[in-house]
Structure formats: structure tokens, C-alpha cells
Design an enzyme around this catalytic site. Structure first.
Site, PDB file in Angstrom:
ATOM      1  N   GLY A  20       0.778  -1.247   0.000  1.00  0.00           N
ATOM      2  CA  GLY A  20       0.000   0.000   0.000  1.00  0.00           C
ATOM      3  C   GLY A  20       0.806   1.292   0.000  1.00  0.00           C
ATOM      4  O   GLY A  20       0.364   2.298  -0.539  1.00  0.00           O
ATOM      5  N   ASP A  32       0.725   3.554   4.258  1.00  0.00           N
ATOM      6  CA  ASP A  32      -0.318   4.237   3.500  1.00  0.00           C
ATOM      7  C   ASP A  32      -1.372   4.834   4.424  1.00  0.00           C
ATOM      8  O   ASP A  32      -1.777   5.984   4.287  1.00  0.00           O
ATOM      9  CB  ASP A  32      -0.967   3.286   2.474  1.00  0.00           C
ATOM     10  CG  ASP A  32      -1.406   1.952   3.077  1.00  0.00           C
ATOM     11  OD1 ASP A  32      -1.256   1.733   4.300  1.00  0.00           O
ATOM     12  OD2 ASP A  32      -1.905   1.108   2.309  1.00  0.00           O
ATOM     13  N   ASP A  71      -5.278   2.747  10.449  1.00  0.00           N
ATOM     14  CA  ASP A  71      -6.710   2.526  10.630  1.00  0.00           C
ATOM     15  C   ASP A  71      -6.926   2.150  12.100  1.00  0.00           C
ATOM     16  O   ASP A  71      -6.965   3.024  12.953  1.00  0.00           O
ATOM     17  CB  ASP A  71      -7.135   1.437   9.637  1.00  0.00           C
ATOM     18  CG  ASP A  71      -8.621   1.206   9.583  1.00  0.00           C
ATOM     19  OD1 ASP A  71      -9.384   2.106   9.932  1.00  0.00           O
ATOM     20  OD2 ASP A  71      -9.046   0.101   9.178  1.00  0.00           O
ATOM     21  N   LYS A 102      -7.026   7.394   9.933  1.00  0.00           N
ATOM     22  CA  LYS A 102      -8.467   7.291  10.204  1.00  0.00           C
ATOM     23  C   LYS A 102      -8.627   7.209  11.711  1.00  0.00           C
ATOM     24  O   LYS A 102      -8.846   6.132  12.270  1.00  0.00           O
ATOM     25  CB  LYS A 102      -8.982   5.972   9.602  1.00  0.00           C
ATOM     26  CG  LYS A 102      -9.769   6.075   8.326  1.00  0.00           C
ATOM     27  CD  LYS A 102     -10.391   4.705   8.025  1.00  0.00           C
ATOM     28  CE  LYS A 102     -10.573   4.502   6.562  1.00  0.00           C
ATOM     29  NZ  LYS A 102     -11.045   3.139   6.225  1.00  0.00           N
ATOM     30  N   PHE A 144     -14.155   3.779   3.110  1.00  0.00           N
ATOM     31  CA  PHE A 144     -13.095   2.970   2.528  1.00  0.00           C
ATOM     32  C   PHE A 144     -12.491   3.717   1.349  1.00  0.00           C
ATOM     33  O   PHE A 144     -13.174   4.056   0.393  1.00  0.00           O
ATOM     34  CB  PHE A 144     -13.612   1.597   2.101  1.00  0.00           C
ATOM     35  CG  PHE A 144     -12.481   0.641   1.869  1.00  0.00           C
ATOM     36  CD1 PHE A 144     -11.808   0.065   2.944  1.00  0.00           C
ATOM     37  CD2 PHE A 144     -12.054   0.350   0.584  1.00  0.00           C
ATOM     38  CE1 PHE A 144     -10.731  -0.787   2.738  1.00  0.00           C
ATOM     39  CE2 PHE A 144     -10.982  -0.507   0.376  1.00  0.00           C
ATOM     40  CZ  PHE A 144     -10.323  -1.071   1.448  1.00  0.00           C
ATOM     41  N   VAL A 145     -11.186   3.972   1.456  1.00  0.00           N
ATOM     42  CA  VAL A 145     -10.522   4.751   0.412  1.00  0.00           C
ATOM     43  C   VAL A 145      -9.563   3.891  -0.402  1.00  0.00           C
ATOM     44  O   VAL A 145      -8.991   2.932   0.102  1.00  0.00           O
ATOM     45  CB  VAL A 145      -9.780   5.979   0.997  1.00  0.00           C
ATOM     46  CG1 VAL A 145     -10.766   6.986   1.553  1.00  0.00           C
ATOM     47  CG2 VAL A 145      -8.777   5.575   2.067  1.00  0.00           C
ATOM     48  N   ASP A 150      -5.626  -0.256  -2.097  1.00  0.00           N
ATOM     49  CA  ASP A 150      -6.385  -1.136  -2.994  1.00  0.00           C
ATOM     50  C   ASP A 150      -7.716  -1.572  -2.394  1.00  0.00           C
ATOM     51  O   ASP A 150      -7.935  -1.499  -1.192  1.00  0.00           O
ATOM     52  CB  ASP A 150      -5.591  -2.410  -3.264  1.00  0.00           C
ATOM     53  CG  ASP A 150      -5.596  -3.342  -2.053  1.00  0.00           C
ATOM     54  OD1 ASP A 150      -5.250  -2.866  -0.951  1.00  0.00           O
ATOM     55  OD2 ASP A 150      -5.969  -4.514  -2.197  1.00  0.00           O
TER      56      ASP A 150
END
Ligand code: XMP
Ligand code: MG
Length: 184
Positions: free
Chosen positions: A44, A104, A107, A135, A156-157, A163
Site C-alpha cells: 500500500g 499508506d 486505521d 483514520k 473505505f478509500v 487497494d
């Protein structure tokens, strides 16, 4: 420009590039004239990582070196399995080195707390975390990125390395994926 699976562009490549220069300069102030090993968390972080290390070399006096690790915490879905697997380790020892792990997105924070634990045990001179996205609303682990570019809402990005089921990594912008894509 993008297909109907992309609900909206959240952060453009131009905005990312601008912020990368700011963060590169921040890293430059903290490690003025020193060696830093930047560790890319595959897959990522690959796009952000490549831009970041080049900005650090262009904008600062830091001597940037690179290495790569691979972990997986997601299956094919949009929520973490909560279990982190180390798939590829570093090729260089990190004892007594300045290390910045480049991710990346933070979360839940589970992946990076796990990595931080493993890396700290190898006794680097200094260990920091740099994440493109954060996030904060989803955090369960006690983890804070030392450098970060953007906070994102609980959506969700994809894009800029991120991905869904291995698609969308090559999109230049960070985009919100239409929920019907993963709800179907
Ligand atoms: P944790 O929960 O351990 O997860 O902090 C970090 C990893 O989860 C992935 N992740 C995402 N991937 N869109 C993605 O494409 C997202 O919105 C998202 N949120 C978390 C990502 O791989 C990250 O390294
Ligand atoms: Mg990841």
C-alpha cells in the site's frame, strides 16, 4: 475520469504532493544532515513512499536510504482480520540506525503497533512512523503517527497505493470507493 466504482475524489495528487513537501521538510528539521532508513510497508505505501523519499532528498540534507517489508492484515475485504502476518522482512539490520516506517494508512493501528514492537526489539537509534493517511475514528491500538499528511473520515478509500482486492492502487488521487462495490 474514473469509473462508476469511484464515489468521489477525496484528496487530489496535487494536494498530496504539496503535503509531501511539508512533511519532507519536517523530517529534514528533525534529522538535519543525518542518515535515515525509510522502510516501505508493501504494497500500500509504494506510491507515497517513492514520492516521499525523493522529496526528502530534494528538499533536505537527510541522507535517505530505503528498504522494504511486506505485511498483510486484510483479506480481500474492507475490514482488518486483526491478525498481522509478516511476509517479507528487511534486508538491512537496523540496530543504531534512524528508522522511519512509511505506511499508506493508520486505521485500527494494529499493524503498526505490531511492526513497532518488532522493530523496537532490534534496537534502532530512533524509530518513527510516517503515514499518508490517518483514520483516527477507527483506532483500537494505542498508536500515533509521528508524521502524517491527512486525516480521512471513516470511509473505505483507494488510490495512491491503496487497494480494494488489489484494484485501484495505481490511481493518482485518494478516492472513496462506492460502497456497492464491496457490499455486493
Ligand atoms: P490497521 O487497522 O492495522 O490497518 O491500522 C492498516 C492497514 O489496513 C488497510 N486499510 C485500508 N486499505 N482503504 C484501503 O485500501 C482503506 O480505507 C483502508 N483502511 C485500512 C491498509 O492496508 C493499512 O495498511
Ligand atoms: Mg497497508
Amino acid at each position: 475520469m474514473y469509473g462508476k466504482e469511484i464515489a468521489k475524489v477525496l484528496i487530489t495528487k496535487e494536494e498530496i504532493d504539496k503535503k509531501i513537501v511539508d512533511v519532507a521538510k519536517e523530517i529534514g528539521r528533525d534529522y538535519n544532515g543525518k542518515d535515515v532508513l525509510f522502510v516501505c510497508v508493501l504494497r500500500g505505501a509504494f506510491a507515497f513512499f517513492a514520492d516521499l523519499v525523493r522529496a526528502v532528498s530534494k528538499e533536505t540534507t537527510v541522507n535517505a536510504r530505503v528498504d522494504f517489508i511486506a505485511v498483510s492484515s486484510y483479506g480481500a475485504g474492507t475490514s482488518s482480520s486483526g491478525e498481522v502476518k509478516f511476509i517479507k522482512d528487511l534486508t538491512t539490520p537496523i540496530a543504531d540506525k534512524n528508522v522511519i516506517i512509511v505506511e499508506d494508512i493508520v486505521d485500527t493501528g494494529v499493524t503498526l503497533s505490531y511492526l513497532k514492537g518488532i522493530f523496537q526489539a532490534r534496537k534502532p537509534a530512533d524509530l518513527k512512523i510516517c503515514s499518508m493517511l490517518d483514520k483516527p475514528s477507527r483506532r483500537t491500538a494505542d498508536l500515533k503517527a509521528d508524521y502524517k499528511l491527512f486525516d480521512v473520515p471513516n470511509e473505505f478509500v483507494v488510490g495512491c497505493g491503496l487497494d480494494y482486492d488489489e484494484d485501484y492502487r495505481a490511481l493518482p488521487d485518494v478516492c472513496v470507493l462506492a460502497p456497492w462495490v464491496y457490499e455486493k
